[in-house]
Design an enzyme around this catalytic site. Structure first.
Site, PDB file in Angstrom:
ATOM      1  N   HIS A 148      37.566  63.373  49.425  1.00 55.07           N
ATOM      2  CA  HIS A 148      37.722  64.824  49.248  1.00 55.07           C
ATOM      3  C   HIS A 148      38.380  65.077  47.884  1.00 55.07           C
ATOM      4  CE1 HIS A 148      38.121  68.996  50.329  1.00 55.07           C
ATOM      5  NE2 HIS A 148      39.360  68.953  49.863  1.00 55.07           N
ATOM      6  N   ASN A 166      35.662  59.367  54.057  1.00 56.34           N
ATOM      7  CA  ASN A 166      35.191  60.462  53.207  1.00 56.34           C
ATOM      8  C   ASN A 166      36.084  60.547  51.976  1.00 56.34           C
ATOM      9  OD1 ASN A 166      33.696  62.914  52.551  1.00 56.34           O
ATOM     10  ND2 ASN A 166      35.544  64.038  53.131  1.00 56.34           N
ATOM     11  N   THR A 207      27.558  59.924  41.991  1.00 59.58           N
ATOM     12  CA  THR A 207      28.473  59.211  41.094  1.00 59.58           C
ATOM     13  C   THR A 207      29.512  58.402  41.887  1.00 59.58           C
ATOM     14  OG1 THR A 207      29.958  61.113  40.846  1.00 59.58           O
ATOM     15  CG2 THR A 207      28.196  60.879  39.221  1.00 59.58           C
ATOM     16  N   MET A 229      26.362  66.245  52.229  1.00 58.32           N
ATOM     17  CA  MET A 229      26.558  67.683  52.396  1.00 58.32           C
ATOM     18  C   MET A 229      26.242  68.208  53.799  1.00 58.32           C
ATOM     19  SD  MET A 229      27.846  68.469  49.595  1.00 58.32           S
ATOM     20  CE  MET A 229      27.809  70.243  49.618  1.00 58.32           C
TER      21      MET A 229
END
Ligand code: GRF
Length: 208
Positions: free
Chosen positions: A110, A108, A13, A91
């Site tokens: 988070h 990234n 997503t 992952m």
């Protein structure tokens, strides 16, 4: 135009949010050129294919050891001429070769306000479970550069999200995605592509 390579493992997503932002013309100086998945069955790969974006799969278990995997991923990203690498629900832990080759060029997302609920083991629903356990009233998301410290790289953007009475980890996860992750990740990518993020002393300044 900067070449953006997005690393994924699951539903994608956040990748979709990037594609939508690109289609709306919000990423003016970059283009998603490749999506690399650690999982051949990731739905994210379909999202990429539907949008005519090249895809690749690289699986940790196809390599004898972590170093070999790290070299192969580094070589793949270099072969794709990546200017920016985006971790959108990827992952697999990144190794030092990739991190050094793309210093301050890996972003990234988070799902918490770093330094809360981050570090080793804080991914997926666990982040939201811990936030609810602590009883925080506000959580959110953080877009940051990746360095050797898990969730410890320079923070680019953060956005707060309210925690509401009766939230379950799933409900909170969805709100954090909708209200924060899908907004700040494309924004951070756009700023990077416009060369507007300056990093000094593990901190960033966003240039006007
Ligand atoms: C998101 O919660 C993101 O914060 C985390 O992994 C999840 C990925 O979801 N790093 P999706 O694959 O982008 O839907």
């Amino acid at each position: 135009m900067k070449r953006i390579v997005v690393l994924v493992s699951g539903g994608g997503t956040n990748l979709q949010a990037l594609i939508d932002a690109q289609n709306r013309g919000e990423i003016t100086r970059g283009r998603i050129t490749c999506v690399i998945s650690s999982n051949p069955n990731a739905y994210a790969l379909e999202r990429a294919a539907k949008n005519g974006i090249e895809t690749e799969v690289i699986r940790r278990r196809d390599f004898a050891d972590f170093d070999e995997y790290d070299s192969a991923l580094t070589a793949l990203l270099k072969a794709k001429n990546a200017d920016l690498v985006v971790l959108a629900g990827f992952m697999t832990i990144l190794g030092s070769q990739v991190i050094n080759a793309f210093e301050n060029r890996i972003i990234n997302i988070h799902p918490a306000l770093i330094p809360s609920f981050c570090g080793e083991g804080y991914y997926g629903l666990r982040v939201h479970e811990e936030a609810l356990k602590k009883g925080v009233k506000v959580t959110g998301a953080t877009a940051h550069f990746v360095n050797e410290i898990c969730d410890g790289g320079p923070i680019i953007l953060q956005k707060a999200v309210e925690v509401l009475d009766g939230d379950t980890p799933e409900v909170l996860q969805k709100r954090v995605m909708e209200q924060a992750e899908w907004k700040i990740l494309p924004k951070a990518v756009a700023l990077f592509c416009e060369d507007k993020i300056k990093v000094t002393d593990n901190k960033t300044v966003i240039l006007k």
